[in-house]
Design a protein around this motif. Structure first.
Motif, PDB file in Angstrom:
ATOM      1  N   SER A   1     -43.022 -24.893  28.716  1.00 31.38           N
ATOM      2  CA  SER A   1     -41.869 -25.387  27.957  1.00 31.38           C
ATOM      3  C   SER A   1     -41.527 -26.781  28.446  1.00 31.38           C
ATOM      4  O   SER A   1     -42.253 -27.375  29.245  1.00 31.38           O
ATOM      5  CB  SER A   1     -40.670 -24.445  28.138  1.00 31.38           C
ATOM      6  N   ASP A   2     -40.390 -27.291  27.968  1.00 32.77           N
ATOM      7  CA  ASP A   2     -39.949 -28.613  28.422  1.00 32.77           C
ATOM      8  C   ASP A   2     -39.670 -28.621  29.919  1.00 32.77           C
ATOM      9  O   ASP A   2     -39.791 -29.655  30.573  1.00 32.77           O
ATOM     10  CB  ASP A   2     -38.690 -29.044  27.666  1.00 32.77           C
ATOM     11  N   HIS A   3     -39.260 -27.468  30.467  1.00 30.48           N
ATOM     12  CA  HIS A   3     -38.921 -27.388  31.886  1.00 30.48           C
ATOM     13  C   HIS A   3     -40.057 -26.839  32.746  1.00 30.48           C
ATOM     14  O   HIS A   3     -40.124 -27.120  33.938  1.00 30.48           O
ATOM     15  CB  HIS A   3     -37.681 -26.517  32.087  1.00 30.48           C
ATOM     16  N   PHE A   4     -40.932 -26.046  32.170  1.00 36.49           N
ATOM     17  CA  PHE A   4     -42.027 -25.441  32.922  1.00 36.49           C
ATOM     18  C   PHE A   4     -43.357 -26.074  32.521  1.00 36.49           C
ATOM     19  O   PHE A   4     -43.747 -26.028  31.351  1.00 36.49           O
ATOM     20  CB  PHE A   4     -42.096 -23.930  32.668  1.00 36.49           C
ATOM     21  N   ARG A   5     -44.043 -26.643  33.519  1.00 38.86           N
ATOM     22  CA  ARG A   5     -45.355 -27.235  33.273  1.00 38.86           C
ATOM     23  C   ARG A   5     -46.431 -26.379  33.935  1.00 38.86           C
ATOM     24  O   ARG A   5     -46.387 -26.143  35.141  1.00 38.86           O
ATOM     25  CB  ARG A   5     -45.406 -28.659  33.843  1.00 38.86           C
ATOM     26  N   ARG A   6     -47.355 -25.925  33.145  1.00 40.67           N
ATOM     27  CA  ARG A   6     -48.413 -25.043  33.626  1.00 40.67           C
ATOM     28  C   ARG A   6     -49.529 -25.871  34.262  1.00 40.67           C
ATOM     29  O   ARG A   6     -49.940 -26.900  33.738  1.00 40.67           O
ATOM     30  CB  ARG A   6     -48.974 -24.219  32.465  1.00 40.67           C
ATOM     31  N   VAL A   7     -50.021 -25.389  35.410  1.00 42.39           N
ATOM     32  CA  VAL A   7     -51.131 -26.033  36.097  1.00 42.39           C
ATOM     33  C   VAL A   7     -52.099 -24.944  36.573  1.00 42.39           C
ATOM     34  O   VAL A   7     -51.672 -23.944  37.159  1.00 42.39           O
ATOM     35  CB  VAL A   7     -50.669 -26.860  37.320  1.00 42.39           C
ATOM     36  N   MET A   8     -53.381 -25.139  36.320  1.00 43.98           N
ATOM     37  CA  MET A   8     -54.389 -24.204  36.808  1.00 43.98           C
ATOM     38  C   MET A   8     -55.057 -24.817  38.036  1.00 43.98           C
ATOM     39  O   MET A   8     -55.669 -25.883  37.959  1.00 43.98           O
ATOM     40  CB  MET A   8     -55.435 -23.925  35.733  1.00 43.98           C
ATOM     41  N   LEU A   9     -54.903 -24.142  39.183  1.00 43.89           N
ATOM     42  CA  LEU A   9     -55.436 -24.643  40.444  1.00 43.89           C
ATOM     43  C   LEU A   9     -56.721 -23.918  40.817  1.00 43.89           C
ATOM     44  O   LEU A   9     -56.878 -22.718  40.547  1.00 43.89           O
ATOM     45  CB  LEU A   9     -54.428 -24.444  41.572  1.00 43.89           C
ATOM     46  N   SER A  10     -57.601 -24.632  41.486  1.00 41.08           N
ATOM     47  CA  SER A  10     -58.746 -23.964  42.100  1.00 41.08           C
ATOM     48  C   SER A  10     -58.244 -23.142  43.284  1.00 41.08           C
ATOM     49  O   SER A  10     -57.124 -23.317  43.753  1.00 41.08           O
ATOM     50  CB  SER A  10     -59.766 -24.999  42.580  1.00 41.08           C
ATOM     51  N   ARG A  11     -59.075 -22.255  43.764  1.00 40.10           N
ATOM     52  CA  ARG A  11     -58.666 -21.418  44.888  1.00 40.10           C
ATOM     53  C   ARG A  11     -58.400 -22.265  46.136  1.00 40.10           C
ATOM     54  O   ARG A  11     -57.437 -22.020  46.867  1.00 40.10           O
ATOM     55  CB  ARG A  11     -59.750 -20.367  45.164  1.00 40.10           C
ATOM     56  N   ASP A  12     -59.228 -23.267  46.372  1.00 40.35           N
ATOM     57  CA  ASP A  12     -59.025 -24.135  47.535  1.00 40.35           C
ATOM     58  C   ASP A  12     -57.705 -24.911  47.409  1.00 40.35           C
ATOM     59  O   ASP A  12     -56.968 -25.067  48.391  1.00 40.35           O
ATOM     60  CB  ASP A  12     -60.189 -25.112  47.684  1.00 40.35           C
ATOM     61  N   ALA A  13     -57.420 -25.400  46.202  1.00 41.73           N
ATOM     62  CA  ALA A  13     -56.181 -26.154  45.986  1.00 41.73           C
ATOM     63  C   ALA A  13     -54.969 -25.247  46.195  1.00 41.73           C
ATOM     64  O   ALA A  13     -53.964 -25.651  46.795  1.00 41.73           O
ATOM     65  CB  ALA A  13     -56.164 -26.745  44.586  1.00 41.73           C
ATOM     66  N   TYR A  14     -55.066 -24.012  45.714  1.00 43.59           N
ATOM     67  CA  TYR A  14     -53.951 -23.079  45.883  1.00 43.59           C
ATOM     68  C   TYR A  14     -53.726 -22.752  47.355  1.00 43.59           C
ATOM     69  O   TYR A  14     -52.582 -22.659  47.808  1.00 43.59           O
ATOM     70  CB  TYR A  14     -54.205 -21.797  45.095  1.00 43.59           C
ATOM     71  N   LEU A  15     -54.809 -22.612  48.109  1.00 41.31           N
ATOM     72  CA  LEU A  15     -54.666 -22.338  49.540  1.00 41.31           C
ATOM     73  C   LEU A  15     -53.963 -23.491  50.260  1.00 41.31           C
ATOM     74  O   LEU A  15     -53.170 -23.263  51.171  1.00 41.31           O
ATOM     75  CB  LEU A  15     -56.032 -22.075  50.167  1.00 41.31           C
ATOM     76  N   ARG A  16     -54.230 -24.723  49.835  1.00 43.45           N
ATOM     77  CA  ARG A  16     -53.540 -25.869  50.435  1.00 43.45           C
ATOM     78  C   ARG A  16     -52.046 -25.809  50.114  1.00 43.45           C
ATOM     79  O   ARG A  16     -51.200 -26.101  50.968  1.00 43.45           O
ATOM     80  CB  ARG A  16     -54.147 -27.186  49.945  1.00 43.45           C
ATOM     81  N   LEU A  17     -51.733 -25.432  48.879  1.00 42.71           N
ATOM     82  CA  LEU A  17     -50.326 -25.287  48.494  1.00 42.71           C
ATOM     83  C   LEU A  17     -49.659 -24.189  49.321  1.00 42.71           C
ATOM     84  O   LEU A  17     -48.536 -24.365  49.809  1.00 42.71           O
ATOM     85  CB  LEU A  17     -50.239 -24.965  47.001  1.00 42.71           C
ATOM     86  N   VAL A  18     -50.352 -23.074  49.502  1.00 44.03           N
ATOM     87  CA  VAL A  18     -49.811 -21.958  50.290  1.00 44.03           C
ATOM     88  C   VAL A  18     -49.482 -22.403  51.711  1.00 44.03           C
ATOM     89  O   VAL A  18     -48.402 -22.120  52.238  1.00 44.03           O
ATOM     90  CB  VAL A  18     -50.810 -20.787  50.314  1.00 44.03           C
ATOM     91  N   GLN A  19     -50.401 -23.103  52.345  1.00 44.93           N
ATOM     92  CA  GLN A  19     -50.184 -23.554  53.717  1.00 44.93           C
ATOM     93  C   GLN A  19     -49.016 -24.531  53.804  1.00 44.93           C
ATOM     94  O   GLN A  19     -48.259 -24.523  54.778  1.00 44.93           O
ATOM     95  CB  GLN A  19     -51.467 -24.175  54.279  1.00 44.93           C
ATOM     96  N   HIS A  20     -48.872 -25.373  52.782  1.00 49.73           N
ATOM     97  CA  HIS A  20     -47.771 -26.336  52.794  1.00 49.73           C
ATOM     98  C   HIS A  20     -46.433 -25.608  52.703  1.00 49.73           C
ATOM     99  O   HIS A  20     -45.494 -25.906  53.454  1.00 49.73           O
ATOM    100  CB  HIS A  20     -47.909 -27.314  51.625  1.00 49.73           C
ATOM    101  N   VAL A  21     -46.329 -24.646  51.788  1.00 48.63           N
ATOM    102  CA  VAL A  21     -45.079 -23.901  51.653  1.00 48.63           C
ATOM    103  C   VAL A  21     -44.790 -23.104  52.921  1.00 48.63           C
ATOM    104  O   VAL A  21     -43.654 -23.082  53.411  1.00 48.63           O
ATOM    105  CB  VAL A  21     -45.143 -22.954  50.428  1.00 48.63           C
ATOM    106  N   LYS A  22     -45.807 -22.451  53.465  1.00 46.79           N
ATOM    107  CA  LYS A  22     -45.613 -21.658  54.681  1.00 46.79           C
ATOM    108  C   LYS A  22     -45.109 -22.503  55.843  1.00 46.79           C
ATOM    109  O   LYS A  22     -44.379 -21.998  56.712  1.00 46.79           O
ATOM    110  CB  LYS A  22     -46.918 -20.966  55.073  1.00 46.79           C
ATOM    111  N   SER A  23     -45.475 -23.776  55.872  1.00 46.53           N
ATOM    112  CA  SER A  23     -45.055 -24.636  56.980  1.00 46.53           C
ATOM    113  C   SER A  23     -43.546 -24.857  56.985  1.00 46.53           C
ATOM    114  O   SER A  23     -42.983 -25.328  57.977  1.00 46.53           O
ATOM    115  CB  SER A  23     -45.785 -25.986  56.917  1.00 46.53           C
ATOM    116  N   TYR A  24     -42.865 -24.518  55.886  1.00 48.20           N
ATOM    117  CA  TYR A  24     -41.414 -24.670  55.808  1.00 48.20           C
ATOM    118  C   TYR A  24     -40.675 -23.353  55.998  1.00 48.20           C
ATOM    119  O   TYR A  24     -39.438 -23.314  55.963  1.00 48.20           O
ATOM    120  CB  TYR A  24     -41.013 -25.302  54.467  1.00 48.20           C
ATOM    121  N   VAL A  25     -41.411 -22.262  56.184  1.00 46.04           N
ATOM    122  CA  VAL A  25     -40.789 -20.957  56.379  1.00 46.04           C
ATOM    123  C   VAL A  25     -40.443 -20.764  57.855  1.00 46.04           C
ATOM    124  O   VAL A  25     -41.334 -20.799  58.709  1.00 46.04           O
ATOM    125  CB  VAL A  25     -41.718 -19.818  55.920  1.00 46.04           C
TER     126      VAL A  25
END
Length: 229
Positions: free
Chosen positions: A141-165
């Motif tokens: 929608s106008d507020h939600f933008r869909r992105v398809m990540l590779s598994r490696d890219a998603y793992l990088r995102l996971v590690q980044h978020v976890k670093s703030y937990v």
């Protein structure tokens, strides 16, 4: 009686700080809009097959919606379903945002904005929280933008978020009792400080950037986050 020039120095110094802070606050949107036009990860290409995420951005706030569970990570081990009051129907995704510890939990709507926490969050570094919302899969929608990540890219995102937990040894995030907007969300202790230059939007932008997605170089505003529409 003291020297009037000496007595006026602290007042002049305080006034100077106030003026400089005001100028800085007014200049931020101009700089942010300019820098927000500078893209990074220009070679980003969406994966043909991978993990689907959504970047949420409204006029002032942004966060990232990711699958609650994949074969790569089960976010339920970190943000437990027992932390929310009602199990969401079709709660396949979680939305994760980051922000000021006082301002964020107390402001479910913009009508709830209070001057004190707002000024405190803007004028000096403050402790932070993560906000996690359990929800069905968002729709583009106008507020939600869909992105398809590779598994490696998603793992990088996971590690980044976890670093703030801010989590203890068992890995489960520390929930803030009683802090929630509704029945299917919770707030958690987080790492990092909120500042005028590192806001909820700058954080969300960095999350997307960590996955190699085309986005802005830096933006404290919600503009320019995630791939172009």
């Amino acid at each position: 009686m003291g020297d009037p020039d000496i007595e006026s120095e602290p007042k002049q110094s305080l006034l100077k700080k106030i003026v400089l802070s005001a100028v800085g606050v007014l200049a931020i949107p101009v700089v942010a809009i300019a820098v927000g036009q500078i893209p990074v990860n220009l070679d980003h290409r969406e994966a043909d097959d991978g993990i689907e995420i959504f970047v949420y951005a409204d006029i002032a706030h942004s966060e990232v919606f990711i699958p609650r569970k994949t074969d790569l990570v089960d976010w339920g081990d970190i943000f437990s379903l027992t932390d929310i009051r009602v199990q969401p129907d079709g709660g396949d995704y979680i939305g994760i945002g980051w922000g000021d510890r006082d301002f964020y939990p107390s402001t479910p709507q913009w009508s709830d904005v209070r001057l004190g926490p707002t000024l405190k969050a803007i004028l000096w570094p403050t402790p932070t929280v993560l906000h996690v919302t359990h929800s069905p899969r968002p729709k583009q929608s106008d507020h939600f933008r869909r992105v398809m990540l590779s598994r490696d890219a998603y793992l990088r995102l996971v590690q980044h978020v976890k670093s703030y937990v801010a989590a203890p040894m068992d890995g489960a995030a520390t929930v803030l009792p009683g802090a929630a907007y509704g029945p299917a969300d919770a707030f958690y202790e987080a790492r990092g400080n909120y500042t005028l230059f590192y806001t909820c939007n700058a954080w969300a932008n960095d999350v997307v950037k960590s996955a190699g997605v085309r986005t802005s170089l830096w933006t404290p505003l919600a503009i320019g986050i995630g791939p172009p529409q």
